[in-house]
Design a protein around this motif. Structure first.
Motif, PDB file in Angstrom:
ATOM      1  N   GLY A  31       4.954   5.846  -5.478  1.00 12.86           N
ATOM      2  CA  GLY A  31       5.881   4.739  -5.644  1.00 12.86           C
ATOM      3  C   GLY A  31       7.076   5.049  -6.505  1.00 12.86           C
ATOM      4  N   CYS A  32       7.333   4.186  -7.486  1.00 14.40           N
ATOM      5  CA  CYS A  32       8.524   4.326  -8.319  1.00 14.40           C
ATOM      6  C   CYS A  32       8.357   5.347  -9.430  1.00 14.40           C
ATOM      7  N   CYS A  57      10.831  -1.583  -6.286  1.00 18.21           N
ATOM      8  CA  CYS A  57       9.629  -1.374  -7.104  1.00 18.21           C
ATOM      9  C   CYS A  57       8.764  -2.629  -7.164  1.00 18.21           C
ATOM     10  N   THR A  58       9.395  -3.787  -7.235  1.00 20.68           N
ATOM     11  CA  THR A  58       8.654  -5.050  -7.265  1.00 20.68           C
ATOM     12  C   THR A  58       7.876  -5.243  -5.972  1.00 20.68           C
ATOM     13  N   ALA A  59       8.521  -4.902  -4.847  1.00 15.15           N
ATOM     14  CA  ALA A  59       7.866  -5.040  -3.544  1.00 15.15           C
ATOM     15  C   ALA A  59       6.655  -4.125  -3.437  1.00 15.15           C
ATOM     16  N   ILE A  60       6.791  -2.891  -3.925  1.00 11.05           N
ATOM     17  CA  ILE A  60       5.673  -1.945  -3.888  1.00 11.05           C
ATOM     18  C   ILE A  60       4.513  -2.464  -4.733  1.00 11.05           C
ATOM     19  N   SER A  61       4.829  -2.905  -5.947  1.00  9.74           N
ATOM     20  CA  SER A  61       3.786  -3.391  -6.853  1.00  9.74           C
ATOM     21  C   SER A  61       3.078  -4.609  -6.292  1.00  9.74           C
ATOM     22  N   ALA A  62       3.855  -5.533  -5.716  1.00  9.89           N
ATOM     23  CA  ALA A  62       3.270  -6.757  -5.168  1.00  9.89           C
ATOM     24  C   ALA A  62       2.348  -6.449  -3.988  1.00  9.89           C
ATOM     25  N   TRP A  63       2.795  -5.560  -3.103  1.00 11.97           N
ATOM     26  CA  TRP A  63       1.962  -5.203  -1.946  1.00 11.97           C
ATOM     27  C   TRP A  63       0.679  -4.516  -2.393  1.00 11.97           C
ATOM     28  N   ASN A  64       0.796  -3.543  -3.267  1.00 15.42           N
ATOM     29  CA  ASN A  64      -0.378  -2.786  -3.684  1.00 15.42           C
ATOM     30  C   ASN A  64      -1.376  -3.640  -4.466  1.00 15.42           C
ATOM     31  N   ALA A  65      -0.864  -4.612  -5.212  1.00 19.17           N
ATOM     32  CA  ALA A  65      -1.757  -5.512  -5.943  1.00 19.17           C
ATOM     33  C   ALA A  65      -2.539  -6.403  -4.992  1.00 19.17           C
ATOM     34  N   ALA A  66      -1.888  -6.796  -3.898  1.00 18.78           N
ATOM     35  CA  ALA A  66      -2.523  -7.685  -2.938  1.00 18.78           C
ATOM     36  C   ALA A  66      -3.352  -6.933  -1.894  1.00 18.78           C
ATOM     37  N   GLN A  71      -2.933   0.866   0.174  1.00 19.99           N
ATOM     38  CA  GLN A  71      -1.809   1.095  -0.726  1.00 19.99           C
ATOM     39  C   GLN A  71      -0.646   1.801  -0.018  1.00 19.99           C
ATOM     40  N   ILE A  72       0.568   1.515  -0.471  1.00 19.69           N
ATOM     41  CA  ILE A  72       1.731   2.239   0.047  1.00 19.69           C
ATOM     42  C   ILE A  72       2.276   3.171  -1.037  1.00 19.69           C
ATOM     43  N   PHE A  73       2.608   4.391  -0.635  1.00 23.77           N
ATOM     44  CA  PHE A  73       3.146   5.418  -1.519  1.00 23.77           C
ATOM     45  C   PHE A  73       2.183   5.789  -2.644  1.00 23.77           C
ATOM     46  N   GLU A  74       0.908   5.516  -2.490  1.00 27.34           N
ATOM     47  CA  GLU A  74      -0.054   5.782  -3.555  1.00 27.34           C
ATOM     48  C   GLU A  74      -1.253   6.606  -3.069  1.00 27.34           C
ATOM     49  N   GLU A  75      -1.404   6.750  -1.764  1.00 28.26           N
ATOM     50  CA  GLU A  75      -2.585   7.420  -1.229  1.00 28.26           C
ATOM     51  C   GLU A  75      -2.291   8.864  -0.841  1.00 28.26           C
ATOM     52  N   GLY A  76      -3.340   9.676  -0.781  1.00 23.96           N
ATOM     53  CA  GLY A  76      -3.188  11.068  -0.377  1.00 23.96           C
ATOM     54  C   GLY A  76      -2.699  11.937  -1.513  1.00 23.96           C
ATOM     55  N   THR A  77      -2.244  13.147  -1.166  1.00 25.17           N
ATOM     56  CA  THR A  77      -1.739  14.089  -2.167  1.00 25.17           C
ATOM     57  C   THR A  77      -0.331  13.703  -2.597  1.00 25.17           C
ATOM     58  N   MET A  79       2.337  15.494  -2.309  1.00 26.15           N
ATOM     59  CA  MET A  79       3.282  15.857  -1.255  1.00 26.15           C
ATOM     60  C   MET A  79       3.232  14.846  -0.108  1.00 26.15           C
ATOM     61  N   GLN A  80       2.059  14.348   0.216  1.00 30.93           N
ATOM     62  CA  GLN A  80       1.958  13.329   1.258  1.00 30.93           C
ATOM     63  C   GLN A  80       2.663  12.045   0.838  1.00 30.93           C
ATOM     64  N   GLN A  81       2.573  11.699  -0.432  1.00 30.23           N
ATOM     65  CA  GLN A  81       3.289  10.528  -0.939  1.00 30.23           C
ATOM     66  C   GLN A  81       4.792  10.727  -0.828  1.00 30.23           C
ATOM     67  N   LYS A  82       5.258  11.934  -1.132  1.00 24.81           N
ATOM     68  CA  LYS A  82       6.685  12.237  -1.020  1.00 24.81           C
ATOM     69  C   LYS A  82       7.141  12.134   0.434  1.00 24.81           C
ATOM     70  N   HIS A  83       6.318  12.660   1.340  1.00 24.97           N
ATOM     71  CA  HIS A  83       6.645  12.584   2.760  1.00 24.97           C
ATOM     72  C   HIS A  83       6.762  11.127   3.200  1.00 24.97           C
ATOM     73  N   GLU A  84       5.824  10.296   2.738  1.00 24.36           N
ATOM     74  CA  GLU A  84       5.829   8.887   3.124  1.00 24.36           C
ATOM     75  C   GLU A  84       7.078   8.177   2.615  1.00 24.36           C
ATOM     76  N   ILE A  85       7.447   8.443   1.365  1.00 29.61           N
ATOM     77  CA  ILE A  85       8.647   7.828   0.792  1.00 29.61           C
ATOM     78  C   ILE A  85       9.896   8.294   1.530  1.00 29.61           C
TER      79      ILE A  85
END
Length: 225
Positions: A31-32, A57-66, A71-77, A79-85
């Motif tokens: 994420g951020c 950042c607020t959107a990411i936090s709100a989604w991941n909390a719910a 999770q978005i941008f938080e799972e995997g390695t 490098m995988q997170q970087k690829h997703e972003i």
């Protein structure tokens, strides 16, 4: 214009990949933490409301909390997170005109705000001035406008469902303009469009199907959406 648009999209997509993928590996990132405000501003130097780093950042936090199991941008390695972003930014920069277009130009590029309400002047491409973002001839005829993104057969009670929609009445004081809050054209970073998509996005992001069905223009005005 199309060729230039594709070139610009490739430039910013490449910049997204270089900026994000070149970040050092860090523990518990995502994420951020990976995408800093400096990088965001470098990738989208002309970003305009509602596109802000804080909103992202607020959107990411709100989604991941719910959604703790999705999770978005938080799972995997890392490098995988970087690829997703990077993939997300490449797509959304293209869809939103490099984070400058909150609303679809042909439907609401020519807009005015009256009493706090956004009014749109739907337009055909031949009558739209891209420099001034004004429309010479409105598509509103006979006092109403038929939303091209409305499937009126779908309602909140049908299966599949959709936000209730239909002909939109012309604003009584502004010829050629209709309320943005009654139209389901493309908005936001992924250009959400059609009444059947708005109801699903509303439920996913706000927990209520009514939020965007009642006012779809929230996507164009609230930075956290």
């Amino acid at each position: 214009k199309y060729i230039e648009s594709k070139r610009t999209t490739m430039k910013y997509t490449t910049l997204s990949l270089i900026s994000v993928l070149s970040l050092p590996i860090m523990t518990s990132a995502g994420g951020c933490t990976l995408l800093t405000e400096t990088i965001f501003n470098t990738i989208a130097p002309s970003a305009a409301a509602p596109y802000t780093y804080n909103g992202f950042c607020t959107a990411i936090s709100a989604w991941n909390a719910a959604n703790p199991t999705n999770q978005i941008f938080e799972e995997g390695t890392e490098m995988q997170q970087k690829h997703e972003i990077a993939a997300f930014l490449g797509n959304t920069l293209h869809e939103s005109g490099e984070f400058q277009a909150a609303r679809e130009y042909m439907q609401c590029g020519d807009n005015i705000v009256v009493g706090g309400q956004v009014l749109c002047k739907p337009c055909a491409s031949a009558n739209f001035d891209w420099t001034s973002k004004t429309c010479s001839i409105s598509l509103v005829t006979g006092g109403s406008y038929t939303d091209p993104y409305c499937n009126s057969a779908l309602t909140p009670s049908t299966d599949p469902d959709g936000c209730a929609c239909g002909p939109v009445a012309e604003d009584g004081s502004n010829s050629g303009y209709v309320p943005a809050s009654e139209l389901f054209f493309g908005r936001g970073a992924i250009q959400t469009s059609w009444n059947y998509n708005y109801i699903d996005v509303s439920l996913a992001l706000t927990g209520s199907a009514d939020t965007f069905c009642t006012d779809p223009d929230l996507i164009a005005t609230n930075e956290s959406y």
